[in-house]
Each structure stands twice: as structure tokens, then as C-alpha cells.
Design an enzyme around this catalytic site. Structure first.
Site: not given
Ligand code: 3HC
Length: 686
Positions: A62, A101, A104, A124
Site C-alpha cells: 500500500a 498489499g 495481497e 506490515e
Molecule cells: N509506500 C510509499 N512509499 C514507499 C513505499 C510504500 N509502500 N515503499 C517504499 N517507498 C518509498 C521510500 O520512502 C523511498 O522514497 P524516497 O526515495 O523518497 O526516500 C522510495 O520508495 C524507495 O524506497 P527504498 O529507499 O526503501 O528503496 P529500496 O530499493 O531500498 O527498497 C523496498 C525497496 C524493499 C520496496 C522497500 O522500500 C520497502 O520495504 N518498502 C516498504 C514495503 C512495505 O512495508 N509494504 C507494506 C506496506 S503496508 C500495506 O501494504 C498495508 C496493506 O496490507 C493494506
């Protein structure tokens, strides 16, 4: 170019997402996905659908930036249901990271194919949440309950091969992902009924027959999950998948998700997600500054610190020349490094071959001159300004032009060190935290004259060796250790006034820190910085050192230790404390836990605010990153600056004012803290 586009490949509809950097499932993506599925449903010529992403990754989750803002329809749980209810088979084509997500969406698809280096996960929990779009209900049905529990409650992803083995991925794709995904869609386009994850029950049977597995899982992970809300919520949601019909399970999931989302822990963990990413950004550098090339590193000192620092580079494949003054110390140091690597290998985290490769990149030497061809030299000798200046003076004569000269000092003035060379622009502080091969934090100390490209190099290098770097200014103790000073001073004073080491430490462990000030002193060495004169006993610490109570290494410090290093309150320490009370005429009194918090944690917050005021940290979030990665501050409290905001700045200022007299004449309230408190503003936004 729109975020989601569709294209036809014969009778296969390809829905493609282009939402850099990580294809987060923001509103435009969600709308586009729904429109794509509707197109497939509408058009008889479409026989199957492929969902694929452009760029570095499949949907990584998400869009976290939308959290806390008004919800926009369609929400993700609706989107995944629309995907699953598509009347044509849907194939998710996965590369990069199918996270949260993203996974998902893949779970709602009828089939999943993935390239071998893809990763699949539901992280998450690391944001203080649980998968809130059916993930906790579909994942156990597809991958099995144990796997789902492990993935959801730890947040750790699995590789595509493991995902294939547990049934989460139907096919591994070698070669062009789109082409093979389309071919796969051709294969399954006429297959009916469509395999819907939400309708699969077979993999729940094992857990239904063995409901005790949830408590076993809780017990096995109790230590890891201590203090966190989200892991337990994830377990409960997965348990609901087993105990209840799907339709009921998703309602439970939604309720648990909303509960977590409205809590402080989720806010703290999401704050920290962005704080960590912001830390690598340096203010005020000329645009386009490019880093220097680092191919070979020199480390001076083969002690615990020098050895640990060297291992970071060796593990990243960067050759290291390590210098000591005596052969014996050099042999001991390299021996410890080898042993550490072997211990890692024994745990199965490294192969014997990798150990050989890492150690093969190490050149031990007794000659400083051997550092002449290094691109970066890190000095890691003991904390003495004269010694450091002498070394840097020599390095100036030895190192090639353009080499970066770094000190691992944890307190000393980097500008003064730099002034002992003719090239202060090349000098920087690289403050590693012990054990340096394990701890993620690196304080990059920006000297008055440190060149922009030196800073950029340090930040980039930190990433290469898997550290999180934070820029700090030149101030005694930089960010982390400077904030420790008031805490340690007050903790010692509290002993004198009536507290025990165990009482103070318990406040910290209850707070969620791995240890308190006295446990930490025992671990690090009570004798660090001691004047080494047993005849000069001016305070409790001097008395401990004079009594040979130097901490864990002597099995005696603020605590007594048994052979398994388990601490016990020490009557000898109590006696020393009492002697000092008598000597200083202090009448011991009952000390409340709240007073311990006010005098040791509130003072730390105050010091952090002063660091911000002085410009020694670029931003409040950096301070929080330092404390979470350097000192084990619980991430669910977001770091000292974030925590201060949740505690309330007014309350903190009031608490400090109440304690003002006890805090001593040197204590000063931070004007920034006071002004933020008065204005009702937040400290963590600075
Ligand atoms: N939403 C918004 N922005 C995100 C994001 C997300 N889910 N994931 C990463 N970004 C942004 C980062 O803030 C960063 O922004 P910036 O360049 O402005 O600083 C940019 O994307 C690049 O991210 P990273 O520096 O972390 O890049 P990497 O290549 O090192 O890693 C990744 C990529 C493995 C995808 C890592 O970013 C990550 O783990 N992201 C989070 C994934 C996550 O937690 N997903 C679950 C979200 S909650 C959800 O899905 C709820 C659902 O169940 C309803």
C-alpha cells in the site's frame, strides 16, 4: 503516461503498472487495476489477464504516504476482491518485491508466477500493522498456516524458490517474465473453476487439528515480540483464518487492522520507516556531487573496534589493510576476526568458502606506510587526542592524494584532528558502534572543512556495507553519546539519593530498551575513561574501578555476574554506595520510577533538542535513527524525539522544571524544547 495501462497480447489482457519508485498501491494504481479487471470482464475477446509491474519491482505494498489521510475509494480490500472475482483467470507476474498489499493483490490473483530472485512478504508488522487486504486470510490458505504465521508476525520475506516450495508461487520463470506469464495465462485460460484463494481450506486442516500451534508460536517468539503490539495482532488474525469462515475472518482482520492503525506504535513505526530513509540525505551539498571511488580500505588498530570495522568491508568484498604496532596484537586481532566469521558460518549464515574469501581480502601489517594506496583509512585506536593527531600527521605524509582520512572517535573534536593534516577537507569522522560488524548505525561526523564529496562517499559507502548512516556535527559525543552524558550523570546521582542499579535498569527494560544505564556500563566496561589511579576515589565509579569491579569482563561491576554472565544485585556495590552517601551527607529517600524517567529520559530529550538547536543534527528524525539503531531504543516508541511528542512536550518541560534543583547547577533547559512546548508544536517535525 498513465499509472496503469492495458494492452492485448492475443486474447490475454496485460495490466501493467508504472508507478515509480516501488509501484506502491496508491489511489491511481487502485483505480487503474479495477478499470483493467472491468475491461477483462466486459470483453468476451479477453480470455485471461496478466498483472505485471514496470521498473524495479512488483507492487511493494500500500502507499504508506496515504496512511493517516482521508481514505479514497476504491480501498485495497475492495480492489483485491474485484481481482479475485474476475470472471477470467488472473495471473500475477512477480519480480522484485511483492510486499504487503502487493502480495495481497498476488494472492487474490488466481495464479502467481515469479522470477527466481523475487521476494514475497508481508512486512506490515514492521510498520506496526497487519496485512489488511485479506492477506492474513488468504496467505495461510495458500502457503500454509505455519508459513503464514512466520511471515506475518516477523515481517520477513521469503525468496521465490521457498514460495514455490510452499505453494505460494505456481511457477518459477527463467527468462522474460512478461512473455512467460502470457504463455502461462494461455495455458490456464480455459481452466475452470477459477482457483480462488479465499475458498481454499485444505491447508488450514493441520492447524485445525492442532490449535496449540498458535501458543507454541507465541512462546517460541516471546522474546522477539516483547513490547510490540503488532505481532500478536498478526497471530490473532491468522488464527481467525483457521477458526472462522473466510467472510468472518476478513472482518476480524479489518477490525484488528483498524485497532493497530489508530495506535501509537503504528504511528511510531511508520514515522521511523521514513526517518530511516531521510537520514541518508545530506543538506546543503552542491547538486550533482559525486562520490570518490573506494576500492581499498585501511584500518589502524586491530582491537575490538578495528577488527569489527574491517569485517564490514571484507564482507562487502572490499580489501582491507589492517595495521597494528605489535605482531602479537595483530595476530590476536585477526584471530578474533576469523573466529567471528567462523561463528557466523557455524550458524549457517555464511559458507566456509565465504569465510575464506573474506579473510583472503585482509592484509595484516605492522607498517603504516602500507596504507599508501588505500582510498580510505579509518583510525580506530584508543581515545586520546595526542595519539590521534600524531597518527593523522603521519597519514598526511603517507596517504595518496584524494584518500579519505577518517577517525572512529566517539567523542573527540574531528576539526582538531583534521587540523593535524594539510588536507582537512579529506578528513571525516566515521563513528561505528560496538560490535562494529553487527550494529547498523554509523555516525558520519561532518567537520568544519569536510569536502562535500567526502560526505557523499561516506553515505554511499555506508549503504555498501549495510549500515544506516546519520550525519552529525562536531560536538562532544556527537549525537548519541552526547545524549548519554546527562543520562549517565543523573543515573549515578540517583544511586546516591536512594535508587539501586536494578531499580534504574528495570525502568529502562520495562520501557523496552535492551538494558539500562548500569547494565550498559558493565557491558561496555566501567573502567572506560577511568583515570587509572586506584588511590584517587572521588565518586562511586572510581570506587568500583579501584575495587577491580570493571564490569562483565571481571564478573563484577554494578552487578555481580555468575559464570553464565547472569547479573545479581551486589552487596559490595550497595556498601560502596552507602559509604558515599555518608561521605556526602546524603539521606537516602524513596525514588519513584517517574523520577527516574524525568531525570534520565527527559534530560536526554532536552539534550537532543539542544543538539538540534546547535545544528549538530540535520533533523529530529536523525536523532531517532541514532537511538534506534545505535542504542536499542524500542522502535515502537519511535526514538526519543518522537517519544517526547507522544509523552507531550509540556509534560516534559514541566517534569524537568520540577526536577531542576536536583538536576544540578549545570542543567539548562533547551530554549527550542520550551518554545515548541509553549507553541504546542512537535519536536519530531524539526
Ligand atoms: N509506500 C510509499 N512509499 C514507499 C513505499 C510504500 N509502500 N515503499 C517504499 N517507498 C518509498 C521510500 O520512502 C523511498 O522514497 P524516497 O526515495 O523518497 O526516500 C522510495 O520508495 C524507495 O524506497 P527504498 O529507499 O526503501 O528503496 P529500496 O530499493 O531500498 O527498497 C523496498 C525497496 C524493499 C520496496 C522497500 O522500500 C520497502 O520495504 N518498502 C516498504 C514495503 C512495505 O512495508 N509494504 C507494506 C506496506 S503496508 C500495506 O501494504 C498495508 C496493506 O496490507 C493494506
Amino acid at each position: 503516461m498513465s499509472t496503469i495501462s492495458t494492452a492485448r497480447h492475443g486474447d490475454i489482457l496485460i495490466i501493467s503498472s508504472n508507478n515509480p519508485p516501488v509501484n506502491a498501491l496508491g489511489i491511481a494504481v487502485r483505480e487503474g487495476l479495477v478499470a483493467g479487471i472491468e475491461e477483462a470482464d466486459r470483453d468476451d475477446a479477453v480470455k485471461a489477464v496478466v498483472i505485471i509491474c514496470e521498473g524495479q519491482t512488483f507492487f511493494a505494498g500500500a502507499d504508506i504516504t496515504e496512511f493517516g489521510k482521508p481514505m479514497q475509494m476504491p480501498m485495497l480490500p475492495m480492489v483485491v476482491d474485484i481481482v479475485e472475482n474476475c470472471t477470467k483467470p488472473v495471473v500475477a507476474a512477480i519480480h522484485g518485491t511483492a510486499f504487503g498489499g502487493g502480495l495481497e493483490v498476488a494472492l487474490a490473483s488466481h495464479y502467481r508466477v515469479a522470477v527466481p530472485n523475487a521476494k514475497l512478504g508481508v512486512p506490515e508488522v514492521k510498520l506496526g500493522l497487519l496485512p489488511g487486504a485479506g492477506g492474513t486470510q488468504r496467505l495461510p490458505r495458500v502457503a500454509g498456516v505455519r508459513k503464514a504465521l512466520e511471515m506475518a508476525a516477523t515481517g520477513n520475506p521469503i525468496g521465490a524458490k521457498e514460495a514455490y516450495d510452499c505453494g505460494l508461487v505456481d511457477k518459477l520463470i527463467e527468462g522474460d517474465l512478461l512473455q512467460h506469464a502470457v504463455a502461462y495465462a494461455e495455458e490456464v485460460k480455459d481452466s475452470r473453476p477459477l482457483p480462488k484463494s479465499s475458498e481454499r481450506d485444505q491447508k488450514l486442516e493441520e492447524a485445525r487439528a492442532n490449535p496449540g500451534l498458535f501458543d507454541e508460536f507465541r512462546a517460541a517468539n516471546a522474546r522477539k515480540f516483547r513490547g510490540f503490539d503488532a505481532p500478536e495482532y498478526n497471530v490473532r488474525a491468522v488464527q481467525a483464518a483457521v477458526d472462522k469462515p473466510y467472510a468472518q475472518g476478513v472482518l476480524d482482520e479489518r477490525r484488528l487492522f483498524m485497532e493497530l492503525m489508530s495506535g501509537t506504535q503504528a504511528k511510531a513505526q511508520q514515522y521511523f520507516f521514513f526517518a530511516e530513509r531521510k537520514a541518508s540525505k545530506i543538506e546543503g551539498l552542491p547538486e550533482g556531487t559525486s562520490p570518490r571511488d573506494i576500492r581499498k580500505v585501511g584500518v589502524i588498530g586491530a582491537g575490538t573496534m578495528g577488527g569489527g570495522i574491517s569485517m564490514n568491508f571484507l564482507s562487502a568484498g572490499i580489501p582491507v589493510t589492517i595495521v597494528e604496532m605489535q605482531q602479537e596484537a595483530l595476530d590476536r586481532g585477526t584471530g578474533v576476526m576469523l573466529k567471528n566469521y567462523q561463528a557466523t558460518a557455524a550458524k549457517g549464515k555464511m559458507s566456509a568458502e565465504q569465510v575464506g574469501q573474506a579473510m583472503g581480502l585482509l592484509t595484516p601489517t605492522l607498517k603504516l606506510e602500507d596504507l599508501a594506496d588505500c582510498d580510505l583509512v579509518i583510525e580506530a585506536v584508543f581515545e586520546n587526542m595526542d595519539v590521534k593527531k600524531e597518527i593523522f600527521g603521519k597519514l598526511d605524509g603517507i596517504c595518496k592524494p584524494g584518500a579519505i582520512l577518517a577517525s572512529n572517535t566517539s567523542y573527540l573534536d574531528v576539526d582538531e584532528i583534521a587540523a593535524s593534516t594539510s588536507r582537512p577537507r579529506d578528513v571525516v569522522g566515521l563513528h561505528f558502534f560496538s560490535p562494529a560488524n553487527v550494529m547498523k548505525l554509523l555516525e558520519v561526523v561532518r567537520g568544519r572543512e569536510t569536502a562535500p564529496d567526502v560526505l557523499v562517499t561516506a553515505m554511499q559507502l555506508a549503504k555498501r556495507i549495510k549500515k544506516v548512516a546519520v550525519v552529525a556535527g562536531v560536538t562532544y559525543g556527537f549525537i548519541g553519546n552526547r545524549m548519554l552524558i546527562p543520562r549517565q550523570t543523573q543515573a549515578m546521582q540517583l544511586l546516591l539519593e536512594g535508587a539501586t542499579p536494578a531499580q534504574v535498569d528495570k525502568v529502562y527494560t520495562d520501557f523496552g530498551m535492551p538494558m539500562g544505564p548500569f547494565q550498559m556500563a558493565d557491558l561496555a566496561g566501567v573502567d572506560i575513561g577511568w583515570h587509572r589511579d586506584p588511590g584517587r576515589v572521588e565518586n562511586i565509579r572510581d570506587a568500583l574501578c579501584a575495587a577491580d569491579r570493571w564490569g562483565q569482563k571481571k564478573s563484577a561491576g554494578f552487578y555481580d555476574y555468575d559464570e553464565k554472565r547472569r547479573p545479581a544485585p551486589s552487596p559490595a556495590v550497595q556498601e560502596i554506595i552507602e559509604q558515599f552517601r555518608v561521605k556526602e551527607g546524603v539521606q537516602p529517600r524513596e525514588i519513584s520510577d517517574q523520577e527516574i524517567i524525568e531525570r534520565t529520559l527527559y534530560t536526554m530529550v532536552n539534550e537532543g533538542a539542544m543538539i538540534l538547536e546547535g545544528g549538530f543534527a540535520q533533523r529530529a528524525t536523525d536523532i531517532d535513527v541514532v537511538w534506534i539503531y545505535g542504542y536499542g531504543w524500542p522502535v515502537y516508541r519511535g526514538g526519543p524525539m518522537f517519544w517526547a511528542d507522544t509523552e507531550g512536550l509540556k509534560k516534559i518541560v514541566e517534569g524537568l522544571r520540577n526536577q531542576q534543583e536536583r538536576l544540578g547547577p549545570d542543567f539548562k533547559l533547551s530554549p527550542l524544547l520550551v518554545s515548541k512546548a509553549e507553541a504546542g508544536e512537535k519536536l519530531s517535525k524539526v
